[in-house]
Design a protein around this motif. Structure first.
Motif, short mmCIF file in Angstrom:
data_model
loop_
_atom_site.label_atom_id
_atom_site.label_comp_id
_atom_site.label_asym_id
_atom_site.label_seq_id
_atom_site.Cartn_x
_atom_site.Cartn_y
_atom_site.Cartn_z
N ALA A 85 6.80 8.00 8.38
CA ALA A 85 5.96 6.61 8.97
C ALA A 85 5.76 5.68 7.84
O ALA A 85 6.15 4.41 8.09
N LYS B 62 0.04 7.96 -2.51
CA LYS B 62 0.90 9.12 -1.87
C LYS B 62 1.64 8.80 -0.75
O LYS B 62 2.18 9.74 -0.09
N SER B 63 1.37 7.61 -0.19
CA SER B 63 2.07 7.36 0.86
C SER B 63 3.58 7.47 0.86
O SER B 63 4.28 7.79 1.95
N TYR C 171 5.83 11.81 8.82
CA TYR C 171 6.44 11.96 7.37
C TYR C 171 7.07 10.63 7.16
O TYR C 171 7.04 10.22 6.01
N LEU D 21 2.18 1.62 1.75
CA LEU D 21 1.32 1.57 3.08
C LEU D 21 -0.07 1.51 2.80
O LEU D 21 -0.77 0.81 3.47
N GLU D 22 -0.78 1.95 1.66
CA GLU D 22 -1.88 1.86 1.41
C GLU D 22 -2.40 0.59 1.16
O GLU D 22 -3.43 -0.06 1.75
N ARG E 12 3.26 8.49 -7.05
CA ARG E 12 2.74 9.64 -6.60
C ARG E 12 1.96 10.64 -7.44
O ARG E 12 0.53 10.66 -7.17
N GLY F 185 -1.65 8.19 -7.99
CA GLY F 185 -2.35 8.61 -6.81
C GLY F 185 -2.21 7.90 -5.61
O GLY F 185 -2.53 7.78 -4.47
N LYS G 88 6.94 9.04 0.32
CA LYS G 88 7.30 10.41 0.31
C LYS G 88 8.59 10.65 -0.09
O LYS G 88 9.53 9.77 -0.07
#
Lengths: 782, 152, 292
Positions: B102, B34-35, B100, B75-76, B28, B32, B37
């Motif tokens: 997901a 960010k997916s 959130y 996820l990206e 994160r 970079g 969490k």
């Protein structure tokens, strides 16, 4: 009835793609560059103690620490309805884990290390942990300064006591009502505290730049209210509303916890001490439990008198709320329940005493349902017990007493149009109420339970919403509102309303979470009021834009304006079927006349909504005379459960819930609220349990031991039923329903447990353990 | 500081870390991505789920230093070449509310579908049972996964 | 953010290198396999090492195999691997069943069974199964291999018989020559992921022997010789099961904590014992299967 194209459709969410692709950014996902600072909070290890001294010198000497701030730096009160809170504790701490100070450093590691070195000297004070103890005459005072706190005019604190507010209802003649009763049931119900458990933590980043601008990025349900509270709390530092800007990215769940202001003000305040730097305050899971709002606990004494046929003759409801150490928001939960604790029934003789009591536990505050889940646990348990005692069908007793449009509420206003009877009928039919179920397995007991529910938005009478709407060149639309999509689908619903008025497809309407500099005012996204309140503002803005469009075309094409209408992104004319003018041709560029000039210009709509009939002005001794609630949303629900008699484990087989949302702008999203709310309700009654040790420290501030349901803990079947009796002042008849879906669940399950086992449990949660021990206890006594 | 390199969403990446850094934080805040969490930091909630060599795992319980030469998908990476049938079904079913959970939920479901293209409802529930969601009551998510994996 | 403690990291390429490093670092070293317990412990500052020794480079520790009439489960075998292993299902069914109840799939994909018994938290799921399966813990050091019967392995909550400088390479379970069937029961607050508030493992043999073990109802998981001899004398039937349940208060010592009261734990252990034994009886009736 007007034919609707977009409203009433189960459109897909306009934020769906963002959320499933990983594009959606939440507060802690934002980048602030290498100048970002990190704050770590120093917490008090006492539930109640005086702070003698704070020594920050050692912490300040840690490399990369910029400063340590304490209550001395911010001697300001703040609060939403009552200014009883402090940014950092001043002379005393009032709950275990309260913030004393914060360390600001270049790295989170340095901040954490230094925070451990802040030395605080305390003198512990006696702690008060239950509201029943706290109202005793000799109880220690938690807020000796209560009488000096500013508060809204509809609160009635008792000076030199722990009672921060007392909402009192006196309606009809209660004594006479009880005298007329054939049967009176009087009992006490206990509902403990609960945690919201949004999966995203609270997060706030604030920057006070060298020009005096304070920008706060926060995971928030209430950007404008936060701006207001930041500006008023920090006013002594010369900060004005105009200086403050709140930007709200996606929110990973709220349920009330991110309403009002809690930890965000720490970021805002700290930023003023490290001018020019963004500073991040990120909560963690533990703090999510013990230092945000918790749902208030309540001890409710309930007395209801009925005639033999079940008709209620009198009701007395006395509620002692465990509101925690600070009640700036939680006191309004107490107030809301005070006004509504007759439940969705016609009660001619009622008295209610709802006491907001300070305790040395974390601050109580808004939680989905705003007190209604709590008092309905008792009231709907009571109705079932009365029905059983009288030999009346539990559904029938509710049907006989259910409030109707025009009946007087507890505070003497008229009940709004509603579909409560339809909801009762629909649920009774779908659950096959009359059919008794018996398991073949002797270890399994089957039970059915029923419950009604109602809830009104609890908000100040002058709560308002507003909207700007602007067209783009291609006739797509930007809708600027300041309600928050906290998952409920608010933005999608707003887009559907605008789409309906403007004949522009939903996917061409972009609306995003707000920035208070750019988006117009909204009070907060709470109280299940934004579909109704902000929906009205959006509709008005869209009508405003439509009127401009039609006026312009009338002016340029010489059609009477009343013959013009919008259809499929075009202006059409009733008297000239061959005429159509695409919106994209002129909503920005204007319309060119024969002489080459242009008329019109960018189309921009505005809409403002305030319920101008609402008022909290009433007699404080009776609460009669005002109109504090704009309307109630009602419904009914029923459950079938199986219980393992050996272990006490409950399996929910089926739940049916009917809610009257006036008009389902998006039926799929309404059903989503029902499915989700029911599981949250199941969780509070069956699984979740906060535990505290002798110091009032929470023992299970984590998902390891505070259990919220997984995908393996679902009911076998949930049947959502939508009832639509329009709200006269709702957009397309809509009223809110987001919170309501969880409200009936706890009493309904308690009722089903009694139906299955013959055991009545009057305190939440009703865990497997509690059921099992009750069964064993009964066996012992048999 | 130690340099580690690994495949992140199909791209070979490197980063300097110390052994006491947690993978979730490195993804994160240093890369970079960010997916994934953070929702509990103790492995209970599943919001930080990533695919490590194809397996759904908790990135909050892995030290970054452990993933040297490994293959990570977030996820990206799933979304890189357009939305998958699963993602499309999730949109159609309005499966998520706040969204959130997901990313983690989708990666758990992706592992399931990769090993079991037509799972039954119980298998779906089991596969996402470590991904806590407070909003949806799970059923819309389960329905969407069922829809995306039903036999045609 | 980084943990507030510093330590080194090593990922040796051979077992020998692991042992050398262990010998050198002693108590300052901690073994990293799945890391699911370890990461949480280190986040809490519990037993912070000087060096983490990551053993995931050692392919030989990933094996599930049968050797010399013993089922061997390597230190890198995860709970997901166990759930996918037909060999374990066939020869150590109680363990197979328990593995499916450990945490959630995302944790099982990483967490190892050997790690579970080395962390030795009282509520662990692996212990009761391994106890009824008569498992042996294989500890290796520079001084050679040392075998510890799992019955002796657990000393206290979070405390085992492992010595400094030792690595648990695998656990082995004797294959039963007698047909047997077992069951694992776990007391949870709901169906989803939960730590065991109590658990029971039962392994019933066609020759009448019945192994019984309990977890989370005392500082360490334990077999009960008393119950086993009770079943041996009385046979395994409705009456003897009922008597066994009545004997439990003299055998286990549950406590009250945040997960359950001791009263409920005691009661549930009785129910679970009864249900596990009945399950085992039913499973033993399945014709061809030899299921440990």
């Amino acid at each position: 009835m007007e034919k609707l194209k977009y409203v009433g459709q189960s459109s897909v969410r306009i934020d769906g793609k963002e959320k499933v692709s990983g594009a959606a950014l939440f507060t802690d996902d934002l980048e602030f560059g290498p100048d970002l600072l990190y704050a770590e909070i120093v917490e008090g290890p006492h539930a109640h103690a005086m702070i003698n001294s704070i020594d920050t010198s050692e912490a300040e000497n840690i490399p990369e620490v910029l400063c340590v701030v304490t209550g001395k730096d911010f001697p300001y009160n703040f609060g939403l309805y009552m200014k009883d809170r402090f940014i950092f504790a001043q002379d005393r701490v009032r709950f275990f884990g309260e913030q004393i100070a914060a360390v600001v450093a270049r790295t989170p590691e340095a901040a954490k290390k230094a925070a451990k070195l802040v030395r605080v000297n305390y003198s512990p004070l006696p702690k008060v942990l239950s509201p029943v103890d706290a109202v005793k005459k000799d109880a220690d005072l938690i807020h000796p300064d209560l009488k000096h706190y500013e508060h809204v005019p509809w609160f009635f604190p008792k000076p030199d006591s722990n009672i921060a507010h007392h909402r009192k209802i006196r309606k009809g003649d209660v004594e006479k009502g009880f005298a007329e009763a054939d049967y009176v049931l009087d009992d006490t119900y206990e509902v403990p505290r609960y945690a919201h458990c949004a999966i995203e933590y609270h997060a706030a980043v604030a920057k006070y730049d060298h020009s005096g601008r304070l920008t706060v990025w926060a995971s928030s349900q209430s950007p404008h209210t936060q701006r207001n509270l930041f500006a008023s709390a920090l006013a002594p530092m010369g900060i004005t509303h105009n200086d403050v800007r709140v930007i709200a990215p996606h929110v990973g769940g709220g349920f009330g916890s991110k309403a009002g202001v809690t930890m965000e003000i720490i970021a805002a305040a700290i930023a003023t001490k490290v001018k020019g730097h963004p500073v991040k305050v990120l909560w963690n899971r533990e703090r999510e439990f013990y230092n945000t709002y918790q749902r208030l606990g309540v001890t409710a004494n309930l007395k209801v008198g009925v005639k033999k046929d079940g008709r209620i003759t009198a009701l007395h409801h006395e509620l002692y709320w465990d509101a925690g150490a600070y009640v700036e928001y939680g006191a309004n939960v107490v107030n809301a329940v005070g006004l509504s604790a007759i439940g969705p029934y016609r009660v001619d003789n009622a008295s209610i005493d709802s006491y907001c009591v300070y305790t040395n536990l974390p601050p109580g505050g808004p939680y989905r349902g705003f007190g209604y889940s709590e008092f309905l646990f008792g009231l709907e348990s009571h109705m079932e017990r009365i029905a059983r005692h009288l030999g009346i069908d539990p559904v029938e007793i509710r049907r006989r007493n259910a409030i109707k449009a025009g009946d007087l509420t507890a505070y003497g206003a008229r009940m709004n149009p509603n579909g409560l009877q339809q909801a009762i009928d629909a649920v009774e039919k779908e659950i096959r109420w009359e059919k008794k179920l018996v398991s073949k397995d002797p270890d399994i007991a089957i039970g059915k339970g029923f419950s009604l529910f109602w809830k009104a938005p609890a908000m100040p009478p002058n709560t308002s919403s507003s909207c700007f709407l602007k067209f783009n060149e291609d006739a797509s639309v930007n809708l600027l509102v300041s309600g928050m999509d906290i998952g409920q689908g608010f933005l999608t619903v707003m887009a559907q309303i605008a789409a309906e008025v403007l004949s522009v497809p939903v996917f061409k309407i972009r609306t995003e979470n707000p920035d208070t500099d750019r988006n117009p005012y909204e009070w907060q996204t709470v109280a299940s009021h934004v579909t109704w309140g902000c929906g009205n503002a959006v509709k008005l803005a869209a009508v405003d834009a439509r009127n401009q469009i039609l006026a312009l075309v009338s002016r340029t094409h010489y059609f009477p304006v009343e013959t013009l209408f919008l259809e499929d992104e075009q202006v059409k004319c009733m008297t000239r079927p061959d005429f159509s003018l695409p919106l994209k041709d002129f909503v920005i560029a204007g319309i060119q006349m024969e002489d080459g000039t242009f008329k019109g210009g960018p189309i921009i709509g505005r809409g403002v909504f305030m319920p101008e009939y609402a008022s909290t002005k009433a007699n404080p001794e009776t609460s009669q005379g005002g109109h504090p609630n704009v309307h109630y949303t009602v419904g009914a629900a029923a459950a079938i459960i199986e219980i393992d008699r050996r272990t006490g484990k409950v399996k929910v087989k089926k739940i049916v819930e009917a809610v009257d949302c006036g008009k389902a702008i998006n039926p799929d999203l309404v059903k989503g609220q029902i499915t989700g709310g029911i599981l949250q309700g199941i969780s509070t009654v069956l699984y979740e349990e906060m535990k505290f040790d002798h110091r009032a420290k929470m023992l299970n501030p984590n998902f390891t031991d505070y259990k919220i349901p997984t995908s393996l803990d679902l009911p076998d079947e949930v049947v959502p039923i939508i009832i639509e009796v329009p709200e006269p002042d709702g957009p397309y008849g809509a009223r809110g329903m987001g919170e309501h879906t969880m409200i009936p669940v706890a009493p309904m399950i308690a009722n089903a447990i009694e139906d299955a086992l013959g055991i009545r449990i009057r305190s939440m949660p009703i865990t497997s353990e509690k059921i099992c021990l009750a069964i064993l206890d009964r066996q012992k006594n048999d | 500081m130690k340099k580690i390199s690994f495949s992140l969403n199909g791209e070979q990446r490197f980063v300097y870390i110390t052994p006491n850094e947690i993978l979730l934080d490195v993804l994160r805040y240093k890369m970079g991505t960010k997916s994934p969490k953070c929702g509990c930091d103790t492995g209970d909630c599943g919001a930080c789920t990533i695919l490590l060599n194809g397996k759904a795992v908790r990135s909050c319980l892995i030290f970054a230093v452990e993933v040297e030469s490994q293959d990570i998908v977030t996820l990206e990476g799933i979304s890189r070449d357009g939305l998958t049938p699963l993602q499309k079904a999730l949109i159609e079913h309005n499966a998520f509310q706040c969204g959130y959970c997901a990313p983690g939920m989708i990666l758990s479901a992706t592992e399931l579908i990769n090993s079991n293209p037509h799972p039954g409802e119980e298998e779906i529930k089991e596969a996402i049972s470590g991904n806590l969601c407070r909003c949806t009551g799970y059923q819309p998510v389960i329905d969407a996964i069922k829809h995306a994996t039903k036999k045609h | 953010m980084a943990l507030p403690y510093e330590f080194d990291y090593a990922k040796p390429a051979s077992l020998q290198d692991v042992l050398v490093l262990l010998a050198e670092k002693g108590r300052g070293a901690r073994i990293l396999a799945g890391g699911t317990d370890l990461a949480n412990e280190l986040k809490q500052g519990f037993r912070v090492p000087d060096v983490l020794i990551d053993i995931k480079g050692l392919a030989e520790l990933q094996k599930i195999e049968i050797r010399d009439q013993r089922l061997s489960i390597g230190a890198l075998v995860t709970f997901s691997d166990i759930r996918l292993s037909g060999v374990i299902r066939d020869h150590a069914y109680v363990l197979y069943e328990a593995a499916g109840l450990v945490a959630s799939p995302g944790v099982r994909n990483r967490a190892t069974m050997v790690g579970n018994i080395c962390s030795a938290v009282a509520c662990m799921d692996s212990a009761s199964p391994l106890l009824v399966h008569n498992a042996m813990v294989h500890c290796l050091s520079m001084e050679g291999e040392r075998l510890v019967p799992v019955q002796k392995w657990f000393v206290d909550n979070r405390k085992t018989l492992i010595k400094e400088k030792e690595l648990v390479t695998h656990v082995s379970i004797p294959l039963s020559s007698v047909k047997c069937a077992g069951a694992y029961q776990k007391m949870m607050r709901y169906t989803g992921e939960d730590l065991a508030a109590a658990n029971v493992g039962v392994l019933l043999f066609a020759d009448g022997r019945c192994h019984v073990a309990f977890g989370s109802v005392g500082p360490t998981p334990k077999r009960s010789a008393k119950l086993e001899s009770h079943f041996k004398t009385k046979g395994v039937n409705k009456g003897s099961i009922e008597e066994a349940c009545a004997m439990l208060p003299g055998i286990i010592k549950p406590i009250s904590d945040v997960r359950a009261s001791k009263e409920y734990r005691m009661h549930m252990t009785k129910v679970m014992l009864e249900r596990a034994v009945i399950q085992a009886i039913d499973r033993l009736k399945v014709p061809t299967l030899i299921r440990g």
